[in-house]
Structure formats: structure tokens, C-alpha cells
Design a protein around this motif. Sequence first.
Motif, short mmCIF file in Angstrom:
data_model
loop_
_atom_site.label_atom_id
_atom_site.label_comp_id
_atom_site.label_asym_id
_atom_site.label_seq_id
_atom_site.Cartn_x
_atom_site.Cartn_y
_atom_site.Cartn_z
N PRO A 3 4.97 30.41 22.47
CA PRO A 3 4.78 29.32 23.42
C PRO A 3 4.39 29.82 24.81
CG PRO A 3 7.11 29.65 22.94
CD PRO A 3 6.36 30.52 21.99
N ALA A 4 3.59 29.01 25.51
CA ALA A 4 3.19 29.32 26.87
C ALA A 4 4.24 28.79 27.84
CB ALA A 4 1.84 28.68 27.16
N ALA A 5 4.46 29.51 28.93
CA ALA A 5 5.44 29.10 29.93
C ALA A 5 4.90 27.94 30.76
CB ALA A 5 5.80 30.26 30.83
N TYR A 22 11.77 18.82 21.01
CA TYR A 22 12.40 19.65 22.03
C TYR A 22 13.52 20.46 21.38
CZ TYR A 22 10.16 16.19 25.10
OH TYR A 22 9.25 15.37 25.73
N GLU A 23 13.41 21.80 21.50
CA GLU A 23 14.39 22.69 20.90
C GLU A 23 15.08 23.50 22.00
OE1 GLU A 23 11.50 23.69 17.06
OE2 GLU A 23 12.08 25.27 18.47
N LEU A 24 16.35 23.84 21.77
CA LEU A 24 17.04 24.72 22.70
C LEU A 24 16.40 26.10 22.65
CD1 LEU A 24 20.82 23.92 22.18
CD2 LEU A 24 19.25 23.00 23.89
N LYS A 25 16.19 26.68 23.83
CA LYS A 25 15.66 28.04 23.92
C LYS A 25 16.83 29.00 24.05
CE LYS A 25 12.34 30.96 26.33
NZ LYS A 25 13.20 32.16 26.22
N LEU A 26 16.95 29.89 23.07
CA LEU A 26 18.08 30.81 23.01
C LEU A 26 17.65 32.23 23.37
CD1 LEU A 26 19.66 29.47 19.70
CD2 LEU A 26 20.10 28.74 22.05
N ASP A 27 18.60 33.01 23.81
CA ASP A 27 18.34 34.36 24.30
C ASP A 27 18.63 35.36 23.19
OD1 ASP A 27 17.71 36.33 26.05
OD2 ASP A 27 19.56 36.24 27.19
N GLU A 165 18.88 29.22 27.59
CA GLU A 165 17.91 29.54 28.64
C GLU A 165 17.08 28.35 29.10
OE1 GLU A 165 16.42 34.02 28.46
OE2 GLU A 165 15.52 32.76 26.95
N GLY A 166 16.83 27.41 28.20
CA GLY A 166 15.93 26.32 28.54
C GLY A 166 15.53 25.57 27.29
N LEU A 167 14.28 25.13 27.24
CA LEU A 167 13.78 24.37 26.10
C LEU A 167 12.44 24.92 25.64
CD1 LEU A 167 14.44 20.75 27.42
CD2 LEU A 167 15.80 21.96 25.70
N VAL A 168 12.22 24.88 24.32
CA VAL A 168 10.89 25.10 23.76
C VAL A 168 10.41 23.74 23.27
CG1 VAL A 168 9.50 26.31 22.05
CG2 VAL A 168 11.47 27.45 23.07
N GLY A 182 -1.29 28.25 22.18
CA GLY A 182 -1.99 27.51 23.21
C GLY A 182 -1.04 26.62 23.99
N GLN A 183 -1.43 25.35 24.15
CA GLN A 183 -0.58 24.42 24.86
C GLN A 183 0.10 23.42 23.93
OE1 GLN A 183 0.26 24.38 28.16
NE2 GLN A 183 -0.75 26.37 28.26
N VAL A 184 0.16 23.73 22.63
CA VAL A 184 0.88 22.83 21.72
C VAL A 184 2.33 23.28 21.55
CG1 VAL A 184 -1.19 22.10 20.47
CG2 VAL A 184 0.11 24.06 19.64
N TRP A 185 2.61 24.54 21.89
CA TRP A 185 3.99 25.02 22.00
C TRP A 185 4.15 25.57 23.42
CZ3 TRP A 185 6.39 28.25 17.48
CH2 TRP A 185 6.34 27.51 16.28
N VAL A 186 5.12 25.06 24.16
CA VAL A 186 5.37 25.55 25.51
C VAL A 186 6.86 25.79 25.68
CG1 VAL A 186 3.36 24.37 26.47
CG2 VAL A 186 5.58 23.23 26.50
N LYS A 187 7.19 26.63 26.65
CA LYS A 187 8.60 26.93 26.92
C LYS A 187 8.91 26.68 28.39
CE LYS A 187 7.62 31.89 27.39
NZ LYS A 187 7.91 33.24 26.87
#
Length: 283
Positions: A3-5, A22-27, A165-168, A182-187
Motif C-alpha cells: 500500500p501507498a502512504a 478498513y483494516e488495522l495496521k499492525l507492527d 499503528e494505523g489503518l490499511v 497503486g492507489q487501490v491499497w493505501v496506508k
Amino acid sequence: MRPAAVPTVPPPDGLGGSGVLYELKLDGFRCVAFARGDRPPYLQSRSGRDLSGEFPPIAAAVARLPAGLVLDAELVAWRNGRFAFEQLLRTRQARAADDTALGLIAFDVLALPGRDVRRLPLADRRRLLLGALADVPPPIQPVMATTDRTEALTWMEQLADTGVEGLVCKAAGSAYRPRRAGQVWVKYRRSETVDATVKAVVGTAARPRAVVLELDDDRVLLSTPQLAPVQARQVAEAVEGRLGEPVRDPDHGSIRPLTALLRAEVTVTGRPPTATFVRLRGD
């Protein structure tokens, strides 16, 4: 897919109009897990290295999955009530001594036994993932995900103390295309705005490129990215007459330490943490 930031969480119609998951972004360590039946499982890192020998409990759990199941996942460590990325960098003996729990948090399914599903829309793959893991116990679990943006933001804030950390955010209609997110997955990575002390400047007194900051918890960080022209002028005016002689810092190279107190507002993001200069404080 990587994913792109992005600086903000997209709205439900913000990634092409097919809806957003929307998924949880884990470390942790990104890992594609291959269940191979009679052959040993394969835990593929981003570089293609097999992580199975380093994380035997996860390898053993993947070995119990149906042969042919392939999961895209995050390999995580959990200790003292929060995600502990640093534990993944230690030996398995050290993790065991510290009572560290390991998990494999799956966010996508790439193949079912005898069937490649990467071309299916993400919404369909999510249903297949939940079905494939319905009766699978920890340490393998599906990631928390929702199509409700408000709910996702609530989760992110409520679980911040655990190290989330955030969301994907992913287009619900997206197929799985390796290395072509590309821009279909972003974080979106959660950041915090904090006060810091300016310890030194990098560059000349008249044109500083960056500042070395000490946070109130004693972390010392170089501000990134390079100061914007307006910020550089602000810093140059503030440090005039307050700089010592240049010294060589082992982490930051040639710097000019400050001889008087100067406070700044910065945002701290990510792992390892990075600080981005916002402005000098007037007080």
C-alpha cells in the motif's frame, strides 16, 4: 501488494467507488504463509526468505492448515499487553525467556486448496478468508476489518495503547496484483503531535537543512524531511546568536549545537520513530 502512504483516511468512495475495507495496521513482519501438506510450511518474507526456522510456533500452526492455502499476513509479537516489534528481532530463545506470544494475523487469502483466488475482488476474498479460518485457533487469526470508516477510526484510537499503528484501506473491488497496489491499497499511519527541544541544527546558521530534536521522553531524533524554506527561515532567525561551534555527531554528522533553550512542535510517526518539524513554539 504494497500500500501507498497517505496523510488522511479515505472516505468510503475514495478508492475507486467500489467501497473501502478498513483494516488495522499492525507492527510486524509482512509474511506470505504457504500451507504445503506433507512438505514443511513456507513463511515468505518480503525479500523471499523463509522465516519458518525463526518462528517455529507459527510454522507449526501453518502446517496444520489445509494444503494449498496461501495467506498474506503480518507476523506479530505480543508482550505485556501490546504489540512488541522489537521482540521479532530477537532470537527465539530470548523471546521464549521473555514470555513473548507470537501471532499470524491474516488480511488476505491468495489461494485455496486447488484454486488461485487472486483475481477475485477483495470483498470476495475477505469472505473466503473468514471461511477458511472460521475453525482455526490462535496463533492464526484474521485481521480486524470493517467497511465503516467511523468504526475503523474508533478502533484505531481505542487500540492505540496496544501499538496499533494505523489503518490499511483497500478498494473492496480490487484484485490482488503483486507489487502493483497503486492507489487501490493505501496506508494511514497514526501520528502524534508533541513538543520537543531543539538541540542542534544541521547545515549553516543562515540556511539550516534540518534540526536535531530531543523529545520529552529523552529520544533524540533528526527532523525529517528537510525543512521547508519558510521553516528554515524561521529556524535561522530563532537560532541567530545561539549556536555553538560545529561538532561531529555519530548519528547526524556535522551539527551546530544550540547554547540556549528553543522549543518546537513536531509530529512523531512510525517505527522506527521519525519526527517531522511543524513549527517553533512561541513560548
